[in-house]
Each structure stands twice: as C-alpha cells, then as structure tokens.
Scaffold this active site. Sequence first.
Site, short mmCIF file in Angstrom:
data_model
loop_
_atom_site.label_atom_id
_atom_site.label_comp_id
_atom_site.label_asym_id
_atom_site.label_seq_id
_atom_site.Cartn_x
_atom_site.Cartn_y
_atom_site.Cartn_z
N HIS A 165 -21.64 27.73 -11.03
CA HIS A 165 -20.28 27.30 -10.72
C HIS A 165 -20.24 26.22 -9.64
O HIS A 165 -19.22 25.56 -9.46
CB HIS A 165 -19.42 28.50 -10.32
CG HIS A 165 -19.67 29.03 -8.94
ND1 HIS A 165 -20.46 30.13 -8.68
CD2 HIS A 165 -19.21 28.61 -7.73
CE1 HIS A 165 -20.48 30.37 -7.38
NE2 HIS A 165 -19.74 29.46 -6.78
N ASP B 189 -24.59 32.87 -13.78
CA ASP B 189 -24.12 31.97 -12.73
C ASP B 189 -25.29 31.32 -12.00
O ASP B 189 -25.34 31.28 -10.77
CB ASP B 189 -23.21 32.72 -11.74
CG ASP B 189 -22.44 31.76 -10.83
OD1 ASP B 189 -22.31 30.58 -11.20
OD2 ASP B 189 -22.00 32.18 -9.76
N SER C 153 -22.40 29.54 -1.62
CA SER C 153 -22.81 29.79 -3.01
C SER C 153 -24.08 29.02 -3.36
O SER C 153 -24.18 27.82 -3.12
CB SER C 153 -21.68 29.38 -3.96
OG SER C 153 -20.58 30.23 -3.83
#
Length: 430
Positions: free
Chosen positions: A149, A179, A258
């Site tokens: 993402h 992901d 992230s």
Amino acid sequence: MLKNTRSRLAKLLLVVLIGTLCVFFALVLYHWTAYISEDKRQKELSQVLKTMVKEQGVEKVLDLSGVPVANIFEGENGLILFEGNQDQWLYSADEKQNMQVYDTVNKSVVHITTTVETQVNAFMDVLPAQGTGSGIILSADGYILTNAHVVEKATSLSVGLYNNRTYPAQLVGLDNEDDLAVIKIAVEKDVVLTPATLGTSEDLRIGQKAIAIGNPFGYDRTMTVGVVSGLNRPVRTSEGSIVMNAIQTDASINPGNSGGPLLNAHGEVIGINSSIYSVSGTSQGLNFAIPIDTAITVIPDLIKLGKVSRGWLDLTVVQLTPQLVAYAKLSVDKGVLVNQVATGGFAEKSGIKGGTQMVQYGSSIVYLGGDVITAIGDVPIEDLNDLYMALLPYRSGQKVSVTVNRKGERKTMEVQLIERTAQQVRALVR
C-alpha cells in the site's frame, strides 16, 4: 617378671586401641549426624529459595544475599546478571541493548517517498501528491522490501538512505494480499547497502521485546520500543485487504512507519510494520506487522515473477463452533465445515462433498451435511487459520492431500488447487 610386664603392656595397647576406635567411631557418628542435619537444612533452604524465586523473583534472593543487581536477562544458557551500582552507570543494560539494535539496523532502513497523481483541483486538473513510507534493505544489490500500500499507486518512487542520499526506485513485484512489495534502487559503487538480518516469527512469544524503526510523519529512522502484545491476528487494513496471522505490538507505529521493520532484541527482523487500529489515525497502542516468515515465502516470487500465485481449494468453508457442532450433530469438533464446492471444480471432481441442508446461521446462510476438513497433508486442521497456514506454501496447479471426516468416516483425497483470490481470504474474516 618380664612376662607380667609384657602382659600389662599388651593390655595397655589393647585399651588404647579400643579407646582410639571408640573416639574414631564417635567422630564418624558425629560428622555423619552433622552431615544429615546440614543436608536436611540445605534441602529446606533450597525449597524456601525456590518458593521465593517463584513468588518474588530472582532479584529478591540476590537482594537478600547482598548482591547488587542492575538487570537480569534469561537466555538458553541460564541467567545473565548485570551487577554494580546503577549510580555509576551512564546507561542501563536495557538501554544499551536498544542502542545496539539501533546502531546495527538503522542503516538497513530506508525512507520511501511516493508521488501519486490523484488529487483534483477546482479546475479538474490532476495534481501530484506525495506520500511517505519505510522499507528494509534485502540485498547489497539494491532490493528493498516494503508494504504494497506504500508503493502500489505511485507514479514515481524515491528512496532515501541513512547517508542522506536519495535514489529513484523501480517497482519489482507487488503482493496486495499480504500487503508486501519489492522495489529496487541502483547506487554508486562507493555506496555500501547494508541488508537487514531476517529472523523468524515462528517462535515469537507475547511479552517479548519488539522494536520498530521507520519514518513516522517523515522523521527519518525513528525508533520506538514495546512488546509483542498478540499473535495470529487476522487484520483488515484501511485499504480493505486482509493480513492473516499478523503480529500485534504496542510499539508505537504511525503513518510513515509502514514497510519498516519490527525487530526482536537481537536486531533481527520479525515483522514488517503494516497498519494501526485507531479512531484518530495515529498510534493508540494497537499496531500490526506482517510476520517475516510470510514475507520470506513470497520475496523470491516477487523478485522473479513480479507477483505471487497461491493455491486454494475451490470451495467455501465455515468455522466450527460448539453451537454449530451440536446443532449439526457432527462427530468431530475440530476442523472446518465444507459449505459448498464449485460445480465441476477440482474439489468436486476429487470427491469432496458440500452441504445440502440450508440453514440460517447468524447473519449468514450455511449449508449443513458436508465434509469436515481435518488435515491438509500431514498438517492437522482445527480452524480457518490452520487451513490458511497449511495452504500457504502451495501454488495454484499443485495437488494437495485433503483429509475429511464424513459422518464419522475418515477419507483422504488428492485435490488440485486453484489460484487464491483476495475475496477468498476476506471470507475467512467475519
């Protein structure tokens, strides 16, 4: 006269010998009695100390003995004690451990900046917008692991290193389901890329230290410390994908973290920070990471093929609960119930049976009467997570051995797998 003298001397020697033996045996008896008494006292003391360690910890015993202990670590070879007066220390042992992890790993963490052309102004123009994330250097030739993402919608990527140099990056492979993504940069010959050490997430325990390094809100190589607070969590991300078997941690993770590493106390990567659960959009102590073991299985495919093809059974399943087992009068209480099989599909052709009796189960429609899957190969299946993990190593087109319980009878069939979709994974998380 001489004869009498010799007789008296013999008697005297005999008395002395008997006396010596009596003294010797008396001493032996005394020491033996003392040994028994000391042994009994030692055993009683040992039991008291064991009880004290169990109830109050090793620190209490050492404190009573007058040994100043600053910190205690438990390892495979026993306890490691850090002695000394803490007033003379610059840093605690725990702080030194954190510093060592940071010094070892921070050069392996990169700052990813993305450009995404999604914003539209009042004149309907497409405007570039920037985003940030983190990544982990995988190899000295420039491969970097991050979250899907972070990079999937980017029109351009740039990677910042610890030395403040920035390089353009290319997307190599993308795996939306887990992901995960791999990107690549090319650097000058004088720039040394330091790969992170990948550990394992298999033997993690709740309560062990967890360290996150990343770029929250654009602040390069920020370190936060916490613990592993949960394991095997199925998590739905803000993008709608499902991360299975996620690691839960209270190490603070914010936007920009992230794709960065979650580390153990040895500086080994145990997870890839992926998402947070929040009502405010920032960390509130409930953060999640993708297990490094999951990443290790997909990295080769991402580099070689640019994607991951995973195998799955062409059927739908239902998690067994005590209520469902009782209502359906099943002969097993562990496994997953086959709800329906795809008409003409591989599972149906192999002989797996779906349900035929339609009932309302909560907010869902369930078909009862089907097989209960109890094993994939040699791996026992007790719930949906077991099924997911058992099929994880397989690719579409491969065949697996599926063991089912059919009305108390055990049957095993070879089933060819189809390619798994994100929708099939979402169905595992209610």
